[in-house]
Design a protein around this motif. Structure first.
Motif, PDB file in Angstrom:
ATOM      1  N   HIS A  18       3.019  15.416  -1.566  1.00 51.84           N
ATOM      2  CA  HIS A  18       2.555  14.148  -2.119  1.00 51.84           C
ATOM      3  C   HIS A  18       2.349  13.107  -1.010  1.00 51.84           C
ATOM      4  O   HIS A  18       1.298  12.440  -0.957  1.00 51.84           O
ATOM      5  CB  HIS A  18       3.589  13.645  -3.140  1.00 51.84           C
ATOM      6  N   LYS A  70       4.375   5.666  -5.487  1.00 50.63           N
ATOM      7  CA  LYS A  70       4.531   5.648  -6.937  1.00 50.63           C
ATOM      8  C   LYS A  70       3.452   6.437  -7.670  1.00 50.63           C
ATOM      9  O   LYS A  70       3.594   6.721  -8.857  1.00 50.63           O
ATOM     10  CB  LYS A  70       4.500   4.193  -7.438  1.00 50.63           C
ATOM     11  N   TRP A  71       2.409   6.773  -6.970  1.00 48.00           N
ATOM     12  CA  TRP A  71       1.316   7.511  -7.614  1.00 48.00           C
ATOM     13  C   TRP A  71       1.863   8.825  -8.193  1.00 48.00           C
ATOM     14  O   TRP A  71       2.597   9.525  -7.530  1.00 48.00           O
ATOM     15  CB  TRP A  71       0.227   7.810  -6.593  1.00 48.00           C
ATOM     16  N   PRO A  72       1.515   9.136  -9.445  1.00 51.02           N
ATOM     17  CA  PRO A  72       2.052  10.360 -10.060  1.00 51.02           C
ATOM     18  C   PRO A  72       1.743  11.596  -9.215  1.00 51.02           C
ATOM     19  O   PRO A  72       0.605  11.793  -8.789  1.00 51.02           O
ATOM     20  CB  PRO A  72       1.325  10.415 -11.400  1.00 51.02           C
ATOM     21  N   ARG A  73       2.763  12.388  -8.960  1.00 47.54           N
ATOM     22  CA  ARG A  73       2.566  13.571  -8.116  1.00 47.54           C
ATOM     23  C   ARG A  73       2.609  14.875  -8.889  1.00 47.54           C
ATOM     24  O   ARG A  73       2.423  15.946  -8.293  1.00 47.54           O
ATOM     25  CB  ARG A  73       3.578  13.608  -6.978  1.00 47.54           C
ATOM     26  N   GLN A  82       0.830  -1.205   0.000  1.00 50.46           N
ATOM     27  CA  GLN A  82       0.000   0.000   0.000  1.00 50.46           C
ATOM     28  C   GLN A  82       0.863   1.253   0.000  1.00 50.46           C
ATOM     29  O   GLN A  82       0.564   2.229  -0.701  1.00 50.46           O
ATOM     30  CB  GLN A  82      -0.923   0.000   1.226  1.00 50.46           C
ATOM     31  N   SER A 116       2.533   1.663  -3.481  1.00 58.39           N
ATOM     32  CA  SER A 116       1.567   2.127  -4.478  1.00 58.39           C
ATOM     33  C   SER A 116       1.306   3.620  -4.336  1.00 58.39           C
ATOM     34  O   SER A 116       1.239   4.350  -5.336  1.00 58.39           O
ATOM     35  CB  SER A 116       0.256   1.341  -4.319  1.00 58.39           C
ATOM     36  N   ALA A 117       1.195   4.091  -3.087  1.00 63.70           N
ATOM     37  CA  ALA A 117       0.943   5.509  -2.861  1.00 63.70           C
ATOM     38  C   ALA A 117       2.148   6.359  -3.241  1.00 63.70           C
ATOM     39  O   ALA A 117       2.002   7.455  -3.810  1.00 63.70           O
ATOM     40  CB  ALA A 117       0.576   5.737  -1.396  1.00 63.70           C
ATOM     41  N   ARG A 174      -1.223  11.428  -0.024  1.00 64.88           N
ATOM     42  CA  ARG A 174      -1.478  10.016  -0.292  1.00 64.88           C
ATOM     43  C   ARG A 174      -1.399   9.133   0.943  1.00 64.88           C
ATOM     44  O   ARG A 174      -2.081   8.111   1.029  1.00 64.88           O
ATOM     45  CB  ARG A 174      -0.465   9.498  -1.326  1.00 64.88           C
TER      46      ARG A 174
END
Length: 439
Positions: A325, A314-317, A308, A311-312, A329
């Motif tokens: 970021h 790596k989320w596009p910022r 989890q 994934s957060a 997230r």
């Protein structure tokens, strides 16, 4: 027995003959006095401070944690490698015994959400007042005589010597039995200063070095300089909430952690302290002493899995900063974000996999335990090898020891107070059986 410095005059100003002399007015000494008084023994209690129970009152400032409600087997394991020795005390006064004792003094107790047990009023003062009233005016038994501002200086022959800070006079005391309950070396301003160590050492009593227990630590930081000025200025005094810590085995990252616990602690000017750190302090202190190094590993988001978190991260910022970021997230901000910047190599902050591993396992190298006089309690003390099962010193017949001056330790949570009270009761039983032939 010989007197340790300062040497009193050849003829003291007064002499006193007593059945039992108790030296120290903390929970262990007061409990010994209580048991002996109710058995009809004339007790004189001496303490260097102006009043008794000072550390007891301080412990109750935020709510007096008397004991804990967990099952007996788990409770006893809290005493680590001294479980057998302390277990004998708990046989005469366990957690329920502490609650019964408080009830007999007119103080009811309750179990908090954490399993800890408190007086219903939370405060220590009402309990101490009721206890002292019973000691001074027992319904049955003999009143305890209190001698405050009397510092114990050791022995001359078979007599105890005290100096009164109020009158600067010496008092020689002959006692059929003595109970020493002098505490460790934490909080010396409240009376536990460890001044008794050379007095017993001179009698050939084995005393293991006093060490801090339930203590904070100085961090190593980058380059061994501790916290950076920026981090210290911004975050000293801030709590670290909802984190988990792990204590790894030194030199073996693959071995299971020796301790894993969730909770909170506080960032200090030089390091870390608080309940979660105290729980790990014995192992960390011993690592520092044995290996010259110690570290704890911190999970900043224990309620999220590594997947989890990754994934957060790596989320596009987009155009947002890393701090914005992670706050958006993952809810990481403030002191947790500051700690990442403080302890992570700068290049790791830009690599999602490495940053995620730091968030879930941030290593905090430690430099030193805080001094013993800042600790909640003390490890080390009179070695059990020199004691009988009923806590009499083998080198000093009819002299018993109780409380924190013995070589044991326990975490916070009511375990310290329970064992101190129980050891006082155990020593008193020894006096009754061996000296006064009462059971």
């Amino acid at each position: 027995m010989s007197l340790i410095t300062p040497t009193p005059p050849a003829t003291p100003s007064s002499d006193l003959v007593v059945d039992v002399a108790i030296v120290g007015g903390g929970p262990a000494g007061l409990m010994a006095a209580d048991v002996l008084s109710q058995a009809g023994v004339r007790v004189h209690l001496f303490d260097a401070m102006p009043s008794v129970g000072r550390k007891f009152l301080l412990a109750g400032r935020g709510g007096l944690n008397l004991t804990h409600s967990e099952d007996a087997a788990s409770f006893r394991q809290r005493y680590g490698d001294k479980v057998c020795e302390v277990g004998r005390w708990l046989d005469v006064m366990d957690a329920q015994g502490v609650r019964d004792w408080a009830h007999d003094l007119g103080v009811e107790t309750f179990v908090g959400t954490s399993g800890r047990i408190f007086p219903t009023e939370m405060k220590a003062a009402p309990l101490l007042r009721a206890w002292l009233h019973r000691l001074r005016h027992p319904a049955s038994g003999v009143p305890v005589q209190f001698h405050m501002r009397h510092r114990w200086l050791g022995w001359q022959g078979d007599r105890l010597f005290f100096k009164s800070s109020a009158t600067s006079t010496m008092l020689a005391v002959s006692a059929r039995a003595t109970v020493l309950a002098l505490g460790g070396a934490s909080w010396p301003r409240l009376g536990s200063d460890g001044a008794w160590v050379p007095l017993l050492g001179a009698q050939g009593v084995a005393v293991n070095a006093l060490k801090p227990a339930n203590c904070g630590f100085d961090v190593l930081g980058r380059g061994g300089a501790g916290w950076s000025d920026h981090f210290r200025t911004r975050f000293a005094g801030h709590p670290m909430k909802s984190v988990a810590i792990f204590v790894p085995v030194v030199g073996d990252d693959k071995a299971p952690a020796r301790l894993s616990r969730k909770g909170e602690f506080v960032v200090t000017e030089s390091g870390i302290e608080g309940s979660l750190v105290y729980a790990a302090s014995a192992g960390l202190r011993d690592d520092l002493q044995a290996h010259g190094q110690a570290e704890l590993v911190m999970d900043l988001l224990p309620d999220k899995s590594i997947d989890q978190v990754l994934s957060a991260v790596k989320w596009p910022r987009g155009s947002r900063s890393l701090s914005s970021h992670l706050k958006s997230r993952l809810g990481l901000d403030g002191v947790k974000m500051g700690l990442l910047h403080e302890l992570c190599p700068p290049e790791d902050l830009s690599q999602a996999e490495k940053l995620s591993r730091h968030i879930k396992g941030l290593r905090v190298p430690l430099k030193a335990a805080r001094p013993v006089d800042e600790a909640i309690s003390t490890a080390g003390g009179v070695a059990f090898e020199g004691l009988t099962a009923d806590l009499m010193l083998q080198n000093c017949p009819h002299v018993y020891c109780a409380g924190e001056m013995l070589d044991w330790e326990a975490p916070t949570g009511g375990y310290l107070l329970t064992a101190c009270l129980a050891s006082g009761k155990q020593a008193a039983h020894g006096v009754l059986e061996n000296i006064f032939k009462k059971t």
